[in-house]
Design a protein around this motif. Structure first.
Motif, PDB file in Angstrom:
ATOM      1  N   LEU A 159       9.012 -10.475  -2.085  1.00 45.50           N
ATOM      2  CA  LEU A 159       8.792  -9.867  -0.779  1.00 45.50           C
ATOM      3  C   LEU A 159       8.838  -8.346  -0.855  1.00 45.50           C
ATOM      4  O   LEU A 159       8.011  -7.651  -0.242  1.00 45.50           O
ATOM      5  N   GLU A 160       9.806  -7.816  -1.627  1.00 46.95           N
ATOM      6  CA  GLU A 160       9.892  -6.358  -1.770  1.00 46.95           C
ATOM      7  C   GLU A 160       8.654  -5.802  -2.467  1.00 46.95           C
ATOM      8  O   GLU A 160       8.129  -4.745  -2.085  1.00 46.95           O
ATOM      9  N   ALA A 161       8.179  -6.535  -3.498  1.00 53.32           N
ATOM     10  CA  ALA A 161       6.971  -6.078  -4.199  1.00 53.32           C
ATOM     11  C   ALA A 161       5.762  -6.086  -3.268  1.00 53.32           C
ATOM     12  O   ALA A 161       4.930  -5.168  -3.285  1.00 53.32           O
ATOM     13  N   TRP A 162       5.692  -7.142  -2.438  1.00 60.66           N
ATOM     14  CA  TRP A 162       4.569  -7.218  -1.490  1.00 60.66           C
ATOM     15  C   TRP A 162       4.633  -6.086  -0.465  1.00 60.66           C
ATOM     16  O   TRP A 162       3.622  -5.462  -0.135  1.00 60.66           O
ATOM     17  N   LYS A 163       5.834  -5.811   0.044  1.00 61.75           N
ATOM     18  CA  LYS A 163       5.991  -4.713   1.001  1.00 61.75           C
ATOM     19  C   LYS A 163       5.610  -3.379   0.362  1.00 61.75           C
ATOM     20  O   LYS A 163       4.977  -2.531   1.006  1.00 61.75           O
ATOM     21  N   GLU A 164       6.023  -3.191  -0.908  1.00 63.12           N
ATOM     22  CA  GLU A 164       5.700  -1.942  -1.590  1.00 63.12           C
ATOM     23  C   GLU A 164       4.189  -1.797  -1.765  1.00 63.12           C
ATOM     24  O   GLU A 164       3.626  -0.704  -1.575  1.00 63.12           O
ATOM     25  N   SER A 165       3.514  -2.908  -2.120  1.00 63.15           N
ATOM     26  CA  SER A 165       2.051  -2.838  -2.275  1.00 63.15           C
ATOM     27  C   SER A 165       1.371  -2.554  -0.944  1.00 63.15           C
ATOM     28  O   SER A 165       0.402  -1.786  -0.877  1.00 63.15           O
ATOM     29  N   GLN A 166       1.897  -3.157   0.153  1.00 64.51           N
ATOM     30  CA  GLN A 166       1.347  -2.881   1.476  1.00 64.51           C
ATOM     31  C   GLN A 166       1.529  -1.411   1.861  1.00 64.51           C
ATOM     32  O   GLN A 166       0.632  -0.781   2.430  1.00 64.51           O
ATOM     33  N   LYS A 167       2.687  -0.880   1.511  1.00 66.28           N
ATOM     34  CA  LYS A 167       2.966   0.516   1.837  1.00 66.28           C
ATOM     35  C   LYS A 167       2.019   1.452   1.075  1.00 66.28           C
ATOM     36  O   LYS A 167       1.480   2.414   1.636  1.00 66.28           O
ATOM     37  N   LYS A 168       1.807   1.126  -0.238  1.00 66.40           N
ATOM     38  CA  LYS A 168       0.885   1.943  -1.028  1.00 66.40           C
ATOM     39  C   LYS A 168      -0.541   1.850  -0.491  1.00 66.40           C
ATOM     40  O   LYS A 168      -1.268   2.848  -0.446  1.00 66.40           O
ATOM     41  N   ARG A 174      -4.628   6.018   4.563  1.00 62.93           N
ATOM     42  CA  ARG A 174      -4.398   7.246   5.348  1.00 62.93           C
ATOM     43  C   ARG A 174      -5.014   8.460   4.650  1.00 62.93           C
ATOM     44  O   ARG A 174      -5.660   9.305   5.283  1.00 62.93           O
ATOM     45  N   ILE A 175      -4.812   8.549   3.324  1.00 63.71           N
ATOM     46  CA  ILE A 175      -5.388   9.674   2.570  1.00 63.71           C
ATOM     47  C   ILE A 175      -6.911   9.646   2.642  1.00 63.71           C
ATOM     48  O   ILE A 175      -7.569  10.686   2.812  1.00 63.71           O
ATOM     49  N   GLN A 176      -7.498   8.445   2.537  1.00 64.38           N
ATOM     50  CA  GLN A 176      -8.954   8.334   2.625  1.00 64.38           C
ATOM     51  C   GLN A 176      -9.458   8.757   3.996  1.00 64.38           C
ATOM     52  O   GLN A 176     -10.486   9.439   4.118  1.00 64.38           O
ATOM     53  N   ARG A 177      -8.738   8.342   5.066  1.00 66.41           N
ATOM     54  CA  ARG A 177      -9.143   8.740   6.420  1.00 66.41           C
ATOM     55  C   ARG A 177      -9.088  10.255   6.590  1.00 66.41           C
ATOM     56  O   ARG A 177      -9.982  10.860   7.181  1.00 66.41           O
ATOM     57  N   GLU A 178      -8.004  10.882   6.080  1.00 66.20           N
ATOM     58  CA  GLU A 178      -7.891  12.336   6.195  1.00 66.20           C
ATOM     59  C   GLU A 178      -9.004  13.035   5.418  1.00 66.20           C
ATOM     60  O   GLU A 178      -9.585  14.020   5.900  1.00 66.20           O
ATOM     61  N   GLU A 179      -9.314  12.514   4.225  1.00 64.62           N
ATOM     62  CA  GLU A 179     -10.364  13.123   3.429  1.00 64.62           C
ATOM     63  C   GLU A 179     -11.722  12.987   4.126  1.00 64.62           C
ATOM     64  O   GLU A 179     -12.519  13.929   4.164  1.00 64.62           O
TER      65      GLU A 179
END
Length: 420
Positions: A159-168, A174-179
């Motif tokens: 679950l922690e790994a999945w949450k971390e992948s979702q966060k990444k 977000r970076i793509q939207r800003e770019e």
């Protein structure tokens, strides 16, 4: 009237006395031999032999051999001395009776002590066996607890790994939207810069003296037309259709991440059904379908053919090991044939696959807890069984059958109800 035997012979050493007693037709089954510290008696109807010994003997070490119409005694002396005679002299009837009674009491006391020693040894053996059983049960319980803890750690880590992948993934989006936004702004600025008209200088105006009249008005009107804002677009309506949610709960009340993970697992299980496995190439087309095998196992279970149902579920699991209902149904079959440890393993595997917990798999999770709890109770691990029943009640608090069974288990643990 018994016949007293007097034609016996005896010999001695400092440690032993050897007595030979001839009795016609004597056998082990019919001869009654009584030996005490100072008294020896043989009753073989109609013959009777008794002797009041000169000195005490060790009756536990003494022996008698019966055969060939003779009884041969080997009497071990307590003191290594030579006897003057075999029997004591000057014994009257009252003294004889007293010696007989004392001998009987001594033999009874020794028999009582031997019985008590035997009972004590038996109790010690039972106590040792009980301690060994408790140790084995404790090891089994610890093993199951370790399995549970490992499963919990594994699920938490996943679950922690999945949450971390979702966060990444969110951060990358977000970076793509800003770019993209910066590029659009840059492109807009460049387009405006290209469309901006050239400014009129004093020299250009001086070269056209006629611009003071009507021509000057035309020049500025052209400039104004170039800088004017475009007209608004025409009014219209856009039709938007949304894909219906798989889960009936509203999005604000749901666990969207858990539901998405559950749907992803279900999709993976469905994709695994279409994979061809070489070792199953000789099976029929329907026998390669885990759903068909599951229905076949259900029908065999309904006809109480539990072993055949287990075989059907085994083949289905080999084809696709990601379907939790296969393990859940096989656990029910193992309960019927009292393969209790396998029922616990299959129920645990079903609970592992029924993650994350969502409303769509609540009923299956409740059944898995109940079946594993039943297996624990049949192994007399009532505390573990009660934990699973309480977990099932958390999923469905209104289930009366599970409530009644949980109450019975509590009574068994408290000692107010018999085990059944």
């Amino acid at each position: 009237m018994p016949l007293l035997v007097s034609n016996y012979s005896w010999q001695q050493t400092k440690a032993s006395v050897f007595l030979s007693l001839p009795l016609r037709g004597v056998c082990v089954r019919d001869a009654d031999v009584f030996c005490a510290e100072n008294y020896l008696k043989v009753n073989f109807p109609p013959f009777l032999f008794e002797v009041f010994l000169y000195a005490p003997i060790d009756e536990a070490s003494s022996k008698a051999k019966i055969g060939n119409d003779t009884i041969i005694f080997t009497l071990c002396k307590k003191e290594a001395v030579m006897w003057e005679t075999l029997c004591i002299s000057g014994v009257d009837k009252e003294m004889m009776q007293r010696i007989r009674e004392q001998s009987i009491l001594q033999v009874q006391e020794r028999a009582k002590e031997a019985a008590e020693a035997k009972a004590t040894a038996k109790r010690e053996d039972q106590k040792y066996a009980l301690s060994v059983m408790m140790k084995i049960e404790e090891e089994e319980r610890k093993k199951i607890e370790d399995m549970k803890e490992n499963e919990r750690r594994k699920a938490t880590k996943e679950l922690e790994a999945w949450k971390e992948s979702q966060k990444k993934a969110e951060e990358q989006k977000r970076i793509q939207r800003e770019e993209t936004f910066r590029q659009q702004q840059k492109q807009t600025k460049e387009e405006r810069k290209k469309l901006k008209p050239k400014s009129l200088t004093r020299s250009s105006i001086s070269r056209h003296p006629a611009t003071k009249g009507r021509n000057s008005e035309n020049i500025f009107s052209e400039v104004f037309k170039e800088d004017c804002v475009p007209a608004p677009r025409s009014v219209g309506s856009i039709q938007v259709s949304f894909t219906p949610r798989v889960f009936p709960t509203a999005l604000r009340e749901s666990h969207a991440a858990e539901e998405e993970e559950w749907l992803h697992k279900q999709a993976e299980a469905r994709r695994a059904m279409n994979i061809d496995i070489p070792e199953f190439s000789d099976l029929k087309e329907e026998e390669k379908n885990p759903d068909w095998l599951k229905e076949k196992g259900n029908k065999l279970f309904a006809t109480e053919n539990y072993l055949a149902a287990i075989n059907a579920y085994n083949l289905a699991i080999r084809l696709n090991s990601k379907i939790p209902l296969l393990y859940l149904n096989r656990a029910a079959c193992h309960l019927k044939v009292r393969n209790l440890h396998k029922a616990i393993e299959d129920s645990s595997k079903a609970l592992e696959l029924l993650t994350p917990p969502v409303k769509d798999n609540a009923n299956a999770r409740m059944k898995a807890h109940v079946r594993r709890g039943t297996a624990f109770c049949q192994l007399e691990l009532y505390v573990e069984g009660l934990q699973d029943y309480e977990a099932a009640l958390k999923i469905d608090p209104t289930n009366k059958v599970v409530q009644n069974d949980a109450e019975k288990i509590r009574n068994v643990i408290q000692g107010t109800e018999l085990k059944s």
